[in-house]
Design a protein around this motif. Sequence first.
Motif, PDB file in Angstrom:
ATOM      1  N   VAL A  33       0.857  -1.186   0.000  1.00  0.00           N
ATOM      2  CA  VAL A  33       0.000   0.000   0.000  1.00  0.00           C
ATOM      3  C   VAL A  33       0.895   1.238   0.000  1.00  0.00           C
ATOM      4  N   ASN A  34       0.647   2.130  -0.944  1.00  0.00           N
ATOM      5  CA  ASN A  34       1.352   3.409  -1.040  1.00  0.00           C
ATOM      6  C   ASN A  34       0.404   4.492  -0.541  1.00  0.00           C
ATOM      7  N   LEU A  35       0.727   5.092   0.589  1.00  0.00           N
ATOM      8  CA  LEU A  35      -0.152   6.057   1.239  1.00  0.00           C
ATOM      9  C   LEU A  35       0.400   7.455   0.994  1.00  0.00           C
ATOM     10  N   LEU A  36      -0.271   8.197   0.130  1.00  0.00           N
ATOM     11  CA  LEU A  36       0.189   9.522  -0.253  1.00  0.00           C
ATOM     12  C   LEU A  36      -0.468  10.633   0.553  1.00  0.00           C
ATOM     13  N   GLY A  37      -1.494  10.298   1.310  1.00  0.00           N
ATOM     14  CA  GLY A  37      -2.210  11.282   2.101  1.00  0.00           C
ATOM     15  C   GLY A  37      -3.544  10.723   2.530  1.00  0.00           C
ATOM     16  N   GLY A  38      -4.303  11.530   3.252  1.00  0.00           N
ATOM     17  CA  GLY A  38      -5.612  11.093   3.701  1.00  0.00           C
ATOM     18  C   GLY A  38      -5.519  10.102   4.834  1.00  0.00           C
ATOM     19  N   GLY A  39      -6.527   9.226   4.920  1.00  0.00           N
ATOM     20  CA  GLY A  39      -6.595   8.258   6.007  1.00  0.00           C
ATOM     21  C   GLY A  39      -6.634   6.838   5.498  1.00  0.00           C
ATOM     22  N   LEU A  40      -6.142   5.930   6.329  1.00  0.00           N
ATOM     23  CA  LEU A  40      -6.188   4.499   6.025  1.00  0.00           C
ATOM     24  C   LEU A  40      -6.749   3.778   7.236  1.00  0.00           C
ATOM     25  N   GLY A  41      -7.792   3.002   7.031  1.00  0.00           N
ATOM     26  CA  GLY A  41      -8.370   2.194   8.089  1.00  0.00           C
ATOM     27  C   GLY A  41      -8.191   0.721   7.795  1.00  0.00           C
ATOM     28  N   VAL A  42      -7.953  -0.073   8.836  1.00  0.00           N
ATOM     29  CA  VAL A  42      -7.792  -1.518   8.681  1.00  0.00           C
ATOM     30  C   VAL A  42      -8.735  -2.231   9.642  1.00  0.00           C
ATOM     31  N   GLY A  43      -9.130  -3.455   9.251  1.00  0.00           N
ATOM     32  CA  GLY A  43     -10.079  -4.195  10.066  1.00  0.00           C
ATOM     33  C   GLY A  43      -9.621  -5.562  10.494  1.00  0.00           C
ATOM     34  N   THR A  44      -8.535  -6.074   9.867  1.00  0.00           N
ATOM     35  CA  THR A  44      -8.019  -7.397  10.212  1.00  0.00           C
ATOM     36  C   THR A  44      -6.493  -7.352  10.249  1.00  0.00           C
ATOM     37  N   ASN A  45      -5.909  -8.427  10.752  1.00  0.00           N
ATOM     38  CA  ASN A  45      -4.441  -8.510  10.808  1.00  0.00           C
ATOM     39  C   ASN A  45      -3.792  -8.509   9.428  1.00  0.00           C
ATOM     40  N   THR A  46      -4.526  -8.926   8.413  1.00  0.00           N
ATOM     41  CA  THR A  46      -3.971  -9.038   7.061  1.00  0.00           C
ATOM     42  C   THR A  46      -4.637  -8.078   6.084  1.00  0.00           C
ATOM     43  N   SER A  47      -5.222  -7.014   6.579  1.00  0.00           N
ATOM     44  CA  SER A  47      -5.875  -6.048   5.684  1.00  0.00           C
ATOM     45  C   SER A  47      -4.921  -5.456   4.661  1.00  0.00           C
ATOM     46  N   LEU A  48      -3.642  -5.313   5.024  1.00  0.00           N
ATOM     47  CA  LEU A  48      -2.663  -4.703   4.118  1.00  0.00           C
ATOM     48  C   LEU A  48      -2.016  -5.718   3.191  1.00  0.00           C
ATOM     49  N   GLY A  49      -2.481  -6.953   3.224  1.00  0.00           N
ATOM     50  CA  GLY A  49      -1.914  -7.973   2.366  1.00  0.00           C
ATOM     51  C   GLY A  49      -0.525  -8.383   2.812  1.00  0.00           C
ATOM     52  N   LEU A  50       0.325  -8.717   1.842  1.00  0.00           N
ATOM     53  CA  LEU A  50       1.648  -9.259   2.133  1.00  0.00           C
ATOM     54  C   LEU A  50       2.772  -8.243   1.959  1.00  0.00           C
ATOM     55  N   GLY A  51       2.488  -7.108   1.356  1.00  0.00           N
ATOM     56  CA  GLY A  51       3.520  -6.131   1.076  1.00  0.00           C
ATOM     57  C   GLY A  51       3.670  -5.100   2.172  1.00  0.00           C
TER      58      GLY A  51
END
Length: 211
Positions: free
Chosen positions: A33-51
């Motif tokens: 995940v490339n976060l350039l701004g704003g907000g990021l919400g997650v709901g599980t331990n693997t929400s961001l995948g493997l990267g």
Amino acid sequence: LSLNGTIGGLGGLTQSGPAKLTLGGANGFAGGVNLLGGGLGVGTNTSLGLGALTVNGAATLDASAGVNLGNAVVLNAGLDVGGSNDIALGGLVSGAGALSFNGTGKLSLNAANAGFSGGVTLGSGTLGVGNNLALGTGGLAVTGNASLMANVPGVVLGNGVTLGSGTTLSLTGANALALGGTITGAGALAVNGPGGVTLDGASDFSGGVSL
């Protein structure tokens, strides 16, 4: 925008703009995940995948449930973590960007984050450390009443600590914790847990220590 289904594949995701992207599923995508701004919400331990989570613009992170994220985090810009649910960052944190926590839950940094130099600002809630290098090579700035605890026995932090005027940093938990860096500022320390606390640095903070 909320993506609550399962996301797979070799590609990645980029979040830009002031809005919030929520990843609620148990995902297996590999591109990060490339976060350039704003907000990021997650709901599980693997929400961001493997990267990795790479922060390239000032942004926020929160969770809709308690999560333990194993992803590497690269801070090329500041990341403000908040919310009421506990978030553990178990992967390596690196980069020169700053990390701040202003939630009511607990933020845990559990890896040996020797490549992280941006420092941590603690405004509220609880900060848990699981390694001597959890805070990287930068300082810990306490800007509001908050707590610090060791997630495993015998953590020794060498980071400098700055206690903001009128703030109290409570040292809590059952595990022994040592602060080996210099402690400065007009704030106070309070020892509130059964675990042993050791202050090893040559400190000049003025707020005193309460037991």
